[in-house]
Enzyme design. Structure first.
Site, PDB file in Angstrom:
ATOM      1  N   ASP A  74      16.714  10.029  63.173  1.00 30.34           N
ATOM      2  CA  ASP A  74      16.212  11.237  62.524  1.00 30.34           C
ATOM      3  C   ASP A  74      15.381  12.145  63.419  1.00 30.34           C
ATOM      4  OD1 ASP A  74      17.318  11.022  59.924  1.00 30.34           O
ATOM      5  OD2 ASP A  74      15.917   9.412  59.464  1.00 30.34           O
ATOM      6  N   ASP A 125      24.392  12.079  57.347  1.00 34.05           N
ATOM      7  CA  ASP A 125      23.187  12.865  57.648  1.00 34.05           C
ATOM      8  C   ASP A 125      23.009  13.058  59.162  1.00 34.05           C
ATOM      9  OD1 ASP A 125      23.167  10.947  55.499  1.00 34.05           O
ATOM     10  OD2 ASP A 125      21.118  11.503  54.980  1.00 34.05           O
TER      11      ASP A 125
END
Length: 354
Positions: free
Chosen positions: A73, A135
């Site tokens: 992330d 994602d």
């Protein structure tokens, strides 16, 4: 409503019955969205007070790289914050930190599999040798940026390989998307597609479809490869085909509880931002209008009294769904919904000005 004073404490969500943001530390995957919102607000307003707040909330995120890299992330955390900051100020310290962040993200790339590892912890917990989630497409922007701004060309190659691998594994033949692709680490083969935040392994999780549209559109921008543009179109078409009558996605398009199922404003915001950019790459005027109009319709819905918070709480948007199977952030205000909503509004404003 309380003001945010602790710069290393960042907004994450506002749950049912609350009015103020619940905060998280810099190592939460959502930590970059609040500074990112401030950068967009500064860009829109030119207000130097907002600029100083953007800088103040961005700076503590340097600590993200002080611990071993254990998830994918870094793009969300550091490109939304430092990336927007560098774009708007040209600060060389931001530039250098982003190069360091890209090199850190690259350590999670497995050349045998051809993707960035998403969740190292899932090896033991779920028995997934190498997992990659949809994602993760968004984090490729950090690698593309770095390759163009003084980093190794290998970063570009990694991003392209990741995107191509996901086209044949995370994306199903009908252009809906698995949340998670599981790979073998011995020879790199694709084992299976599963869900983590969706209704079932075979269902169409709404935000995942949005990440796909957004991610492949960005990959086309960065590479000029037509296969990525075609993929973005197919994913957008699938989302539009499945939208319910009121035009707002349910958290998962295949939840059997529909119509008594939560909506996901964050999925709408991500898809709207992605489709606005997608529309700009269409040579056919009808297709250009199709994707822009679809994005504007989502933004209009988000800007209605039903979804816009107004004075109900500190957020822009209501009615997002974070992790439904986990029972967390259901029908909540979530920071990334606000980030992509603001980004989409900024994109629309620039498009209309041009």
């Amino acid at each position: 409503m309380k003001s945010l004073t602790q710069v290393d404490s960042l907004p994450r969500n506002i749950l049912q019955g609350q009015t103020d943001w619940n905060i998280v530390g810099i190592h939460d995957w959502c930590s970059g969205f609040w500074p990112g919102i401030l950068w967009y607000a500064y860009e829109a307003s030119g207000d130097t007070t907002i600029l100083s707040q953007a800088q103040k909330f961005t700076d503590p995120l340097r600590g993200v790289l002080d611990v071993p890299v254990d998830n994918h992330d870094l793009g969300f955390m550091l490109y939304c914050s430092f990336g927007n900051g560098y774009r708007l100020t040209g600060d060389s310290a931001y530039h250098d930190f982003l190069l360091e962040a890209a090199d850190s993200l690259a350590t999670l790339f497995n050349p045998k599999v051809g993707t960035i590892l998403s969740w190292p912890a899932m090896r033991e917990k779920m028995g997934w040798p190498h997992s990659t989630i949809i994602d993760n497409m968004i984090n490729l922007e950090l690698l593309f940026w770095a390759a163009k701004n003084g980093g190794s060309h290998d970063l570009y190659d990694m991003a392209v390989k990741h995107a191509k691998t996901c086209m044949t594994t995370l994306v199903r033949p009908d252009y809906s998307i698995y949340h998670v692709a599981v790979f073998d680490t011995v020879d790199g083969h694709f084992i299976k597609g599963v869900t983590h935040q969706g209704y079932s392994d075979g269902s169409m999780w709404a935000r995942g479809q949005g990440w796909g549209i957004y991610g492949y559109t960005m990959c086309f921008r960065e590479t000029g490869k037509d296969e990525f543009l075609t993929m973005a179109e197919k994913l957008a078409d699938k989302l539009l085909e499945r939208l319910p009558e009121d035009g707002m996605p349910y958290w998962d398009f295949d939840d059997p509880a529909i119509p008594n199922s939560p909506k996901d404003a964050s999925a709408a915001a991500v898809a709207a931002s992605g489709m606005l950019e997608l529309s700009t790459y269409m040579k056919d005027e009808n297709l250009k209008a199709k994707y822009k109009d679809a994005a504007v319709a989502l933004l209009a819905k988000l800007s209605s009294n039903e979804y816009l918070s107004g004075d109900k709480n500190q957020a822009f948007l209501l009615h997002s769904t974070g992790h439904y199977p986990n029972g967390s952030e259901i029908d909540a205000s979530i920071i990334y919904a606000d980030y992509y909503y603001l980004e989409a509004l900024m994109r629309l404003k620039k498009m209309d000005e041009q």
